[in-house]
Every structure is written in structure tokens, then in C-alpha cells.
Design a protein around this motif. Sequence first.
Motif, short mmCIF file in Angstrom:
data_model
loop_
_atom_site.label_atom_id
_atom_site.label_comp_id
_atom_site.label_asym_id
_atom_site.label_seq_id
_atom_site.Cartn_x
_atom_site.Cartn_y
_atom_site.Cartn_z
N GLY A 1 -1.31 0.74 10.19
CA GLY A 1 -1.62 0.06 11.44
C GLY A 1 -2.88 -0.78 11.39
O GLY A 1 -3.18 -1.51 12.34
N SER A 2 -3.62 -0.71 10.29
CA SER A 2 -4.87 -1.46 10.19
C SER A 2 -4.59 -2.95 10.07
O SER A 2 -3.66 -3.37 9.37
CB SER A 2 -5.68 -0.99 8.98
OG SER A 2 -5.96 0.39 9.07
N HIS A 3 -5.39 -3.76 10.74
CA HIS A 3 -5.26 -5.21 10.67
C HIS A 3 -6.14 -5.73 9.54
O HIS A 3 -7.37 -5.61 9.59
CB HIS A 3 -5.65 -5.85 12.00
CG HIS A 3 -4.74 -5.47 13.13
ND1 HIS A 3 -3.47 -5.98 13.27
CD2 HIS A 3 -4.92 -4.60 14.16
CE1 HIS A 3 -2.90 -5.46 14.35
NE2 HIS A 3 -3.76 -4.62 14.91
N LEU A 4 -5.52 -6.31 8.54
CA LEU A 4 -6.24 -6.79 7.37
C LEU A 4 -6.65 -8.24 7.57
O LEU A 4 -5.97 -9.02 8.24
CB LEU A 4 -5.36 -6.68 6.12
CG LEU A 4 -4.82 -5.27 5.79
CD1 LEU A 4 -3.94 -5.34 4.56
CD2 LEU A 4 -5.97 -4.30 5.58
N SER A 5 -7.75 -8.62 6.96
CA SER A 5 -8.20 -10.00 7.01
C SER A 5 -7.39 -10.84 6.03
O SER A 5 -6.73 -10.32 5.12
CB SER A 5 -9.69 -10.09 6.67
OG SER A 5 -9.90 -9.76 5.31
N SER A 6 -7.45 -12.15 6.21
CA SER A 6 -6.68 -13.04 5.34
C SER A 6 -7.24 -13.07 3.92
O SER A 6 -6.57 -13.56 3.00
CB SER A 6 -6.67 -14.46 5.92
OG SER A 6 -8.00 -14.95 6.05
N SER A 7 -8.45 -12.55 3.72
CA SER A 7 -9.04 -12.52 2.38
C SER A 7 -8.58 -11.31 1.58
O SER A 7 -8.91 -11.18 0.41
CB SER A 7 -10.57 -12.53 2.48
OG SER A 7 -11.03 -11.38 3.18
N THR A 8 -7.82 -10.43 2.21
CA THR A 8 -7.30 -9.22 1.56
C THR A 8 -5.85 -9.44 1.17
O THR A 8 -5.10 -10.12 1.88
CB THR A 8 -7.40 -8.02 2.51
OG1 THR A 8 -8.74 -7.91 2.98
CG2 THR A 8 -7.01 -6.73 1.81
N THR A 9 -5.45 -8.87 0.05
CA THR A 9 -4.05 -9.01 -0.37
C THR A 9 -3.19 -7.95 0.31
O THR A 9 -2.61 -8.19 1.37
CB THR A 9 -3.93 -8.91 -1.90
OG1 THR A 9 -4.52 -7.67 -2.35
CG2 THR A 9 -4.62 -10.07 -2.57
N VAL A 10 -3.10 -6.78 -0.27
CA VAL A 10 -2.30 -5.69 0.29
C VAL A 10 -3.03 -4.38 0.07
O VAL A 10 -3.97 -4.29 -0.71
CB VAL A 10 -0.90 -5.62 -0.37
CG1 VAL A 10 -0.06 -6.82 -0.01
CG2 VAL A 10 -1.02 -5.48 -1.88
N THR A 11 -2.58 -3.35 0.76
CA THR A 11 -3.13 -2.01 0.57
C THR A 11 -2.12 -1.16 -0.19
O THR A 11 -0.93 -1.47 -0.23
CB THR A 11 -3.44 -1.34 1.91
OG1 THR A 11 -2.21 -1.08 2.61
CG2 THR A 11 -4.33 -2.23 2.77
N ARG A 12 -2.62 -0.07 -0.75
CA ARG A 12 -1.71 0.80 -1.49
C ARG A 12 -0.70 1.46 -0.56
O ARG A 12 0.45 1.71 -0.96
CB ARG A 12 -2.50 1.84 -2.27
CG ARG A 12 -3.30 2.82 -1.42
CD ARG A 12 -4.11 3.76 -2.29
NE ARG A 12 -4.78 4.79 -1.52
CZ ARG A 12 -5.58 5.70 -2.06
NH1 ARG A 12 -5.80 5.70 -3.36
NH2 ARG A 12 -6.15 6.62 -1.31
N ASP A 13 -1.10 1.72 0.69
CA ASP A 13 -0.16 2.32 1.63
C ASP A 13 0.98 1.37 1.96
O ASP A 13 2.14 1.79 2.12
CB ASP A 13 -0.89 2.72 2.92
CG ASP A 13 -1.74 3.97 2.74
OD1 ASP A 13 -1.84 4.45 1.58
OD2 ASP A 13 -2.30 4.47 3.72
N GLN A 14 0.68 0.07 2.06
CA GLN A 14 1.74 -0.91 2.29
C GLN A 14 2.70 -0.95 1.11
O GLN A 14 3.92 -1.04 1.29
CB GLN A 14 1.13 -2.29 2.52
CG GLN A 14 0.45 -2.47 3.87
CD GLN A 14 -0.19 -3.84 4.01
OE1 GLN A 14 -0.60 -4.46 3.02
NE2 GLN A 14 -0.29 -4.32 5.23
N CYS A 15 2.17 -0.88 -0.10
CA CYS A 15 3.03 -0.90 -1.29
C CYS A 15 3.92 0.34 -1.33
O CYS A 15 5.10 0.26 -1.71
CB CYS A 15 2.18 -0.97 -2.55
SG CYS A 15 1.33 -2.56 -2.79
N ILE A 16 3.38 1.49 -0.93
CA ILE A 16 4.19 2.71 -0.92
C ILE A 16 5.27 2.63 0.16
O ILE A 16 6.42 3.03 -0.06
CB ILE A 16 3.28 3.94 -0.72
CG1 ILE A 16 2.40 4.15 -1.95
CG2 ILE A 16 4.10 5.20 -0.45
CD1 ILE A 16 1.35 5.23 -1.79
N ALA A 17 4.91 2.10 1.33
CA ALA A 17 5.91 1.91 2.38
C ALA A 17 7.02 0.97 1.90
O ALA A 17 8.20 1.17 2.20
CB ALA A 17 5.25 1.36 3.64
#
Length: 719
Positions: free
Chosen positions: A48-64
Motif C-alpha cells: 500500500g505504500s506510495h513510491l516516488s517516481s525515482s524508485t523502481t520496485v519493491t521486493r514485496d511488489q515482486c513477490i506479489a
Amino acid sequence: MDVLTDEMSKEAPHKSEVIGQSSSERPPSYSDNQVEQPPLELPQLDLGSHLSSSTTVTRDQCIAHLKFLAVLADLRDTISSDDGLFGIHDADAERRQRYPDELNEARARIREKRWAVYTARAVDRYTKWWSIGLPQSRPMATIDDLESTDYENILICDTIVAWDTDNLPPLDILMVWHAHCLNPRNFLEDCIRYGKISTWVTGFPWEVIDRCINNHTMEYTVSEQAQRLFEQKLNIKWNNLHDPSTKQVNCTYCGRVNDVPWTKPDLGSPAQAFKYSHGYADDSFTEICVGCQRFIDHHRLKVAKFRKDLAATLYENLPMPGSFTNLQGIPKGSSIIKTTRGNLGDMLFATRIVQAVGKDLMDFTDGRVDRCKCIADLRYELSVKLWNKKILMKTHGVYLNSLRPGEKIQLRRMMSRYWENLGPFALDLVGAVIRQGTFVDKMDRIDWLHSPTVFDTMDRLIKKYEVFFRIMIENPGHMAVPTLDVDLAWHTHQLSPSRYYKYSTSKAPLGGKRTFIDHDDKVEEGKLSDGFAWTSKMYRRLTDGGVYSECTCWYCEATRTPDLYDRWITAGSVSRARAAADLLHDRPDVSSDPNKNPHISSHNAIRPTTKYYRCGLFRTMQEKRLISNYQKAARRAEKRGQRSDSKSSNSQGDPQYYMPYAFGYPIVMPFYAPYMMDPSINCHSYADNPACVNFTSADGNCCSGTCGKLFIHPAASIE
């Protein structure tokens, strides 16, 4: 000599275990070599965290994302193995094939055909959901919008789609949406064209989707209320298989609605399986109109699609498909100082040319006259129009004797929306789903979800992806090819379209052009292999000796050989990379099964359909070069004594005896390498060829946008 296969059985899990971070000092494993795997039990993911445009992806997103891919893999297995589904029976293979090799291929083609029909129905359902189920945050973009100085601001949207478990679509529609997003420039065009900017800004709703996936059973489920709401809104069933077995198609001559079957299966020979099937989702679709007794086929339907778009351009001021972004994929409008032949002129050239000859084209494509029976006829008619200098002058506003390279590309881009594409989108989504199926299958086999070091693995591949993205940005003239782990992060990033766009366009090198990095969904397999070798070299340089593909299969060994071992002098990053590559054979985290390691990602590999001599010669030379490099690697391994190790011997194999699997059945091929087109794809099983690319004057040769020979007019040649 043993025959290697790429099929590994999955052992049933036997107990639960919470997956956490590894405490091992060794780099986290990309695979787990244990025979038995515990069942998946993940902790709560932070999505649910809102990432900035300077960030690629998080490990939780990859697992999802991995969880979602596992659900899709199960769906494909379930549909393809359902004997009798869509009237396609396993017994057809048993009756017609006498030899074991042909029998296995026939069985595979039968399973593929079921999945092909299901996917075609899913795309049809997605089209309805896109039109009715998704909110329209703004009107369809007009030519005036494209000519505006603030055209790029069209991507700014203050509203987002409020996704919840009660308004998610069925799994098959999510599958098509997923594939649509993984063609970033095409998805951007469709969002602008149809006013779906809020969908673009919101992105793929990972948090809500993850709540609907059971960690134990890997099943996607929503409430009965959500299913009822979906059915009431779209007037279609929640379950794809509960929809009618026919599709309504309008006759291009009299306009009467005809109910045509999705498939009329005819297996035929394995080499041309289902080529002569003639349902709507089949290669040879033909139907006689119940009203006027005229023929209806895919070719005429594509012409009708072009005519509908042409009418919208002439009478509603809407741009032609393919005209929404410049050559760098940016929706850039006019500058303060307007020029006739700038980026905007290139971008709108296809729209301007059809406006100039619109009346003639409307007459030519009139289904009641039936002069234009296919897109090839339309291509020829346009090529004749381009001979006329008065038409070119009317298009440009000034007298010009030639076309700019950008204008030619934009014209080919427009035509690519009709070659092998029946739907209203910028690409054929059936083919997009099928090509993504290759990646889904490989992720399912690697099965990182059941690894105890899955979180550390995701951290590693995200860092690797950031290096890969840097390679793409700094080398716009080269094609960078991802490994499977990099591709997972890249795909996950693209599923947040707005953030991916901002990240990509903000990374332009000093003095370079802002570019929206595309994810090329179709690459000729030979170019893919060459690009992979080049990317491996660039990765080694940027990481000061890092090994790009941590795999010991024969292909990865052969790819590394020229860069690391065919040198008189080795120093610096080459020396360190060579040492790291030699250690791969002793690392316990590198699996003995090549299908468990993240080597080249080749889901976008396609094979040219042309019989042009040079293409076949190049392919043969490339195969011989790879085999030669592999033999060098094998001799080095023997000298080191590694061939006596069971792990090394199992992982090497012989490329001439490698037997790939297609839908669970081994397919005999004279030569197969991981960079090649998926043997699970039989082009005759689909209404539109998912591997459409040609290098001569055959149909579809303009799909890639690089051939330079779409039209016979000399001004349209880039050579």
C-alpha cells in the motif's frame, strides 16, 4: 548420449513454514535444490505504500507479482488439460498419429489450441470491460489535443480508480490487462486514445489482487456479490467458460449480425495443426453471412476496422492509431514556434496523409463494393497514393519531394495497428498473452516463491535490474536483453505505468533525448541472442566483473566463452568475471537444472516466417558458433575435472540432443536453445500469428517498424 528435457516435476508440499530472510553468509539462492518443498506461507506484504517516481520496485511488489504469475500458470494448466473443452478432444491425437514423436506433438498442439481459444475469448471480454468497466477520466484525444503545446500534460490526472475486492474483474481479464501493460508504449497510446488516464495513473492494483489470492492454494477468488456486480454491469458471465460458444460478428457488406462459433477445430497434421480450422478464433476463419450470403473473414474485418478509424479521423477529428507519441514514445505536442516538419509533423504524418486521401480511401474500403479484401490491398493503394506529389504537397503544406525518416516510421506504425490485429487496441492482445505465457511458465518452474531466501532474492534482482536499466539508457542504439530475474523486476515496474514513464523519461543521458523505454514484445530470435551476449559484456563492465547470467547450462556457457575466454590477455573485470564464472559450478545456490536458473528471458523471441535465404543462413551460422563455443567450455570443464561432478554434467547437456517441452509433452527438435521461440507456440492455432514478422514483401512486414519497404514509392524507402 542422454537426451535432456526441460520438464521438472513439482513435488507436493508437506508442511507450512513462514518465509523470512536468510541468515546465510553466502549470496542468497535463486533456487532450492531440495526435492521436497514446504507449502507457501508468506507474511503480510506491504503493497500500500506510495513510491516516488525515482524508485523502481519493491521486493514485496515482486513477490506479489510472482504469486499472480503462479495463479496464471495454474489457470493455463487447467484450461489446456480439460479434455473436450471447446470440442477439442485428446482422442483426436490418438486416432491420427502413428509415431511417438508425432503423437506427443499432436497432444501438445491440442492443449495449446484449447488455451488459444480461451485466450481469444478472454481478450473479447477484456475489450468489453475496457470500454464499460473502466472509468473514462477524459474524452478521447483529438488532433487538437495532439497539436497543443501542453499535450504531455494529458497524462496528469487527479483521480485514481478506487480498486477494491468488490470491483476487480475475473482472472482471465486480469491476465489480458497484465499483458497489455507489459507493452508500455502501446498501453500508453490506448490510454490516451480512449481517455483511460486514471487507469494509467493508478496502475495494476497489487494490494487488492494480493488479498484475493490464497497463499496456500494459489487460487484467485472474490465474493459472490462482486461476481454479480460484474455480470450486471457488463452483461457477461464471471466465468469465461460460461459465456456463449459463439461470437456476434457484423457482416462487412450488409451489416447484419452473425453468430459465429469461436472454433471449428480440425487437427490435421502436427506440423500444421489446426491450420484449416475456421471458427472466429481460428487461422482460417470464414463464414457466410446469413443475410447477404457474402463471405466474412479476418481480412475483411481488419479492413472494416481501418475504415472505422478513418471515418473517425475525417469526421470526428480523431488521430489515426499510431499517431499519439513521437519516435521516443513521448506524447509531445507542438513547440511555441510551430514547424511543418518537426516532431509533431512526423507524429501526425500518418493522420495527415489519410486526411489528404480520405475520400478515396473511404470508397476503396467500402465493404459493399469489396474492392479492398485485405490489408495488403490497402497497403498497395496507399503506396500508389504516395507516388502523387500533389498529395504529398497537400499533406505537408509545402512542395517536398521526399519523406523524412520519422514520417516513414510513423506511417509503418499506423499500419502495424492492422497487420495481424483484429482488436481495437494498438497490438494484438491474444498474441501478447501467448508470448507472456512463456515467461509465466518459466517463473512457475523456477518457483522462487517456495525458496526460504525469496526476499533476499528479490533484493538482488532489483539491484541487478537497476544496472540493466542503466545499460538501456546509456546505449540507446543497442538492444539490451534481460535475464529472467531482471525481467521479473522490469515487468513489475511496467505494471505501474505512470511511475515507469516518469522514471524512464527522467533518466536521459546528458545531451540525449528523453525516451520512454519500451518493452519490445517481438524480437527475432537471432537478434535476441546477440543482444544477450552484448548485455552480458556490458553488465560485466559496469559491475567490475559481475556475471550476468548465473547459470551453467550449455547456452550460457557458450555465450560467456567469447567475452571471458577467447582473449590473449585477461585483466581487470574480465579476470574477475572469469573467476566468478568458474565458481558457478561449485555454488550450491546454482541449480543443476538449467530451468531453475535465471538465464536469458526469451518470451518475446519470434522466428521470421520468410523463406529468405540469408535468414536461414544466418541462423545456421549462429547455431554452429554456439555449439563451437559450448564445446570449448566443455573442454575447459574437463581439464578442471568438473565433468566428473554430477551437478556439472547434468547442467551442461548437448544442444544437439536437447528436447524442449510444450504443454507437458516433449517435442523433438534438431536444434533448440533457450534464446529460441517457445516451441509451445504453433502459429496456426491463432486467428492472428503471435510471432508475426517478415523481412520481405509478405503480409505483416511493417509490424516491426524497421523494414523500410512498406511502400514501393522511392520516397518511402530508408535505404
